[in-house]
Design an enzyme around this catalytic site. Structure first.
Site, mmCIF file in Angstrom:
data_model
loop_
_atom_site.group_PDB
_atom_site.id
_atom_site.type_symbol
_atom_site.label_atom_id
_atom_site.label_comp_id
_atom_site.label_asym_id
_atom_site.label_seq_id
_atom_site.Cartn_x
_atom_site.Cartn_y
_atom_site.Cartn_z
ATOM 1 N N HIS A 1 0.860 -1.184 0.000
ATOM 2 C CA HIS A 1 0.000 0.000 0.000
ATOM 3 C C HIS A 1 0.902 1.242 0.000
ATOM 4 C CE1 HIS A 1 -3.930 1.875 0.409
ATOM 5 N NE2 HIS A 1 -3.240 2.852 0.988
ATOM 6 N N ALA A 2 0.720 2.098 -0.996
ATOM 7 C CA ALA A 2 1.616 3.245 -1.157
ATOM 8 C C ALA A 2 1.636 4.116 0.101
ATOM 9 C CB ALA A 2 1.161 4.082 -2.345
ATOM 10 N N HIS B 1 0.185 11.803 -5.517
ATOM 11 C CA HIS B 1 -0.392 11.813 -4.168
ATOM 12 C C HIS B 1 0.716 11.635 -3.123
ATOM 13 C CE1 HIS B 1 -3.479 10.826 -1.059
ATOM 14 N NE2 HIS B 1 -2.481 10.086 -0.582
ATOM 15 N N GLU B 2 1.536 10.628 -3.336
ATOM 16 C CA GLU B 2 2.613 10.346 -2.373
ATOM 17 C C GLU B 2 3.651 11.460 -2.346
ATOM 18 O OE1 GLU B 2 2.315 8.071 -0.175
ATOM 19 O OE2 GLU B 2 0.519 7.302 -1.145
ATOM 20 N N HIS C 1 2.690 14.158 -0.047
ATOM 21 C CA HIS C 1 3.041 13.943 1.369
ATOM 22 C C HIS C 1 4.484 14.377 1.622
ATOM 23 C CE1 HIS C 1 -0.630 12.002 2.605
ATOM 24 N NE2 HIS C 1 -0.490 10.963 1.795
ATOM 25 N N GLU D 1 -3.624 14.664 2.837
ATOM 26 C CA GLU D 1 -4.080 13.797 1.744
ATOM 27 C C GLU D 1 -4.387 14.596 0.477
ATOM 28 O OE1 GLU D 1 -3.637 10.804 1.986
ATOM 29 O OE2 GLU D 1 -3.345 10.669 4.140
ATOM 30 N N HIS E 1 -7.057 0.168 5.303
ATOM 31 C CA HIS E 1 -7.133 1.126 6.404
ATOM 32 C C HIS E 1 -7.881 0.583 7.613
ATOM 33 C CE1 HIS E 1 -6.180 3.300 2.769
ATOM 34 N NE2 HIS E 1 -5.693 4.287 3.487
ATOM 35 N N TYR F 1 -9.684 11.342 3.974
ATOM 36 C CA TYR F 1 -9.749 11.279 2.510
ATOM 37 C C TYR F 1 -11.023 11.956 2.004
ATOM 38 C CZ TYR F 1 -6.064 7.779 3.072
ATOM 39 O OH TYR F 1 -4.917 7.127 3.415
#
Ligand code: X8Z
Ligand code: ZN
Length: 636
Positions: free
Chosen positions: A350-351, A380-381, A384, A408, A510, A520
């Site tokens: 999971h990324a 997305h990553e 972060h 997020e 999750h 999210y």
């Protein structure tokens, strides 16, 4: 030790000093000394916690990129050690409880407040050990689950990230999809149920020690907003009519492919046909494209054709951030990140993005495949990591997003620009797009399958969990309540009858790893608000000018937009999120569904008309039984 003793003495004396009137210069000096002592304490705690955090994150990284029994034990040891350090720190901070308000320094006060909430760490040592172990156990089951191939039952090494996601996305064989959907749940969620039973009371106990009624309330406290659940409910009410139009349209398109035996005219959509294991984002553009003869905006084939690699996907994202005058990834990021499955070991696929808490080491772990979905996830990553980079100068207590939704939202906000046909053309993934109304609608439909379809899923996820935490969903109903919520919010149903021997929510990352999900939902609303603010700065959007709608804006290379974004990110959690948001938007900070609604307005109008034209029933009605309410056979 000496420092602590002096500090303790100082703290004891403070109320007396501060009570003295008039405010003589002597008192002022004393006041300053106390202020300095508080600031020094917080600096020391920040430095200590950062160092200890670095140690534990190293072991988290080791385990997550190489799942072995040894790495698991080392990680657990490190987590417990870190918890002990946090507790010690918390005790020192607690000594300031009565005094700190008198400091009249919001920056220090906010740090104190942040450090005063221990979270699950508050559990007594033995219970914390059990709690940490149970979460690790559930995650390990999830991360190492395998299923046998539908076509070759002797091949039993299919994994979620390598094989199953791809099958869900590309197979249009009802039976195969049903098989994959079911066996994934048999081999993940179902095995997690017994652990979840142990987990719930422990999570709630930790919350109670922290002064909350239950874990759900503790999670929500991160938003520092009275009535936050009601705000979420109101936002959803605003978007529901649009979702229902999308749902009705997709149901019709799927019905045309799978037939009325599989999808009834007025019923919920069977969850296995939506292109994603959890029906959270609907990867059925191939079936649902409004104008299939127009250019497809899924650029996966072009990425493959042009020899894209996972590294190149992240470089592209890095370039985008750099074009906004934001920070490039440091060399160590490229050296240490795990950007594709190493192939020789078990990995948590999971990324995720890791902040090693030392201002230097930041890494991404993603089993990236060359396709458009993963390109968006890469952004997305990277969002972060960009956030980590922007607030790395802040004290430990403030190295967080404005609220969990902010973190997020960052990468997704940029991805809204990246996904536009114009931008894809700019980077050579589309050729000579003749933008017209039909291309516009195709584009918006593809975006809606990801952004609008997701909202009721995210809402259902945490509504379910909140129900478990506050006891309103008793254990005997865990799985069926999940399907009730999925029906109610998403209008979907399981492809086959479920029972309380199953545990379908546990088949989602999750839940298995206990990560709150409502962030999210928040992100999917506020990323459109961020997008709008940035587009205004970039001169790419004008509400009065039909040639500059929100959905066509691409902020690429806008230093003005990037600087404004940076100003917000650099605040971390040092200010209330509403204040941080207004730094970017220049308006009162709040969650505002009208922006996402505006973005999708042309599609919403189109869907209404199309559903009307086809006489499609909008909404859903029960068309059978989905889950058998009865105590699980292994209940005690
Ligand atoms: O978990 C994630 C990210 C890591 S924070 C990949 N997402 C949610 C999910 O996959 O369920 C991003 C969108 C929703
Ligand atoms: Zn994320």
């Amino acid at each position: 030790m000496a420092v602590i003793a002096i500090l303790a003495l100082t703290v004891v004396c403070i109320p007396g000093i501060l009570a003295q009137t008039p405010d003589t210069s002597h008192v002022q000096v004393e006041r300053q000394l106390i202020h300095n002592a508080a600031a020094r304490l917080l600096r020391e705690e920040s430095s200590l916690l950062s160092k200890e955090c670095t140690k534990v994150v190293h072991l988290l990284w080791e385990y997550n990129t190489n799942i072995t029994a040894y790495n698991k034990e080392e990680m657990l040891k490190a987590q417990l050690n870190y918890a002990a350090v946090q507790k010690e720190s918390w005790r020192r901070v607690q000594k300031w409880t009565k005094v700190r308000i008198l400091l009249k320094d919001q920056y220090l006060e906010r740090q104190f407040r942040e450090l005063a909430v221990l979270g699950s760490t508050a559990l007594p040592e033995e219970e914390l050990r059990d709690y940490t172990r149970v979460i690790t156990e559930m995650s390990t089951i999830y991360n190492t689950a395998k299923v046998c191939s539908y076509h070759d039952p002797s091949k039993c090494d299919l994994t979620l990230s390598k094989d199953l996601s791809e099958i869900l996305k590309t197979s249009r064989d009802n039976e195969e999809l049903k098989y994959i959907w079911k066996t994934w749940r048999d081999n993940s969620g179902k095995l997690i149920r017994q652990h979840y039973r142990d987990f719930i009371p422990m999570a709630n106990k930790a919350a109670k020690i922290n002064g909350f009624a239950n874990q759900g309330d503790m999670d929500i406290s991160a938003y520092e907003t009275e009535g936050f659940r009601q705000e979420i409910a109101a936002v959803w009410e605003q978007l529901k009519p649009f979702y229902e139009q999308l749902h009705a349209y997709v149901r019709r398109k799927l019905r045309e492919v799978y037939g009325e035996d599989v999808i009834s005219e007025r019923g919920p959509i069977p969850a296995h046909l939506l292109g994603n294991m959890w029906a959270q984002q609907w990867l059925v553009y191939d079936i649902a494209s409004p104008y299939p003869n127009k250019v497809s905006l899924d650029v996966t084939p072009q990425m493959i054709e042009q020899g894209y690699t996972p590294k190149k996907m992240f470089e592209l994202s890095d370039d985008f951030f750099a074009s906004l005058n934001l920070t490039r990834m440091p060399d160590s990021f490229w050296k240490h990140s795990l950007l594709e499955h190493p192939g020789d070991r078990e990995v948590n696929c999971h990324a995720s993005a890791f902040d090693f808490c030392n201002g230097e080491d930041f890494r991404i772990k993603q089993c990236t495949k060359v396709n458009m979905v993963d390109l968006i996830t890469a952004h997305h990553e990277m969002g972060h990591i960009q956030y980590y980079l922007q607030y790395k100068h802040l004290p430990y207590a403030f190295r967080n997003g404005g609220n969990p939704g902010f973190h997020e939202a960052l990468g997704d906000t940029l991805a809204l620009s990246v996904s536009t046909p114009k931008h894809l053309e700019k980077i050579g993934l589309l050729k000579e797009v003749q933008e017209d109304y039909e291309v516009d609608i195709n584009f918006l439909l593809q975006m809606a399958l990801s952004k609008i379809a997701f909202l009721p899923f995210a809402y259902a996820m945490d509504s379910w969990r909140w129900g478990l935490f506050d006891g309103s969903i008793p254990e005997k109903d865990w799985n069926c309540a999940w399907w009730d919520l999925r029906y109610e919010f998403q209008g979907i149903k399981p492809p086959l009858l479920r029972t309380e021997d199953d545990f379908d929510p546990g088949a989602k990352y999750h839940v298995a790893s206990n990560r709150a999900y409502i962030g999210y939902f928040v992100s999917f609303i506020i990323q459109f608000q961020f997008h709008k603010a940035l587009c205004l700065k970039a001169g790419q959007y004008d509400s009065e000018d039909p040639s500059k709608p929100l959905h066509k804006c691409d902020i690429y290379e806008s230093v003005e937009a990037g600087n404004a974004l940076g100003d917000m990110l650099q605040l971390g959690s040092s200010k209330h999120w509403k204040e941080a948001m207004s730094v970017l938007t220049g308006e009162e900070g709040k969650m505002d569904a009208s922006v996402i609604r505006e973005y999708f307005k042309p599609l919403e109008d189109w869907l209404r008309e199309d559903n009307l034209k086809h006489g499609e029933f909008v909404g859903w009605r029960p068309d059978g039984q989905y889950c058998v309410y009865k105590a699980p056979s292994n209940s005690q």
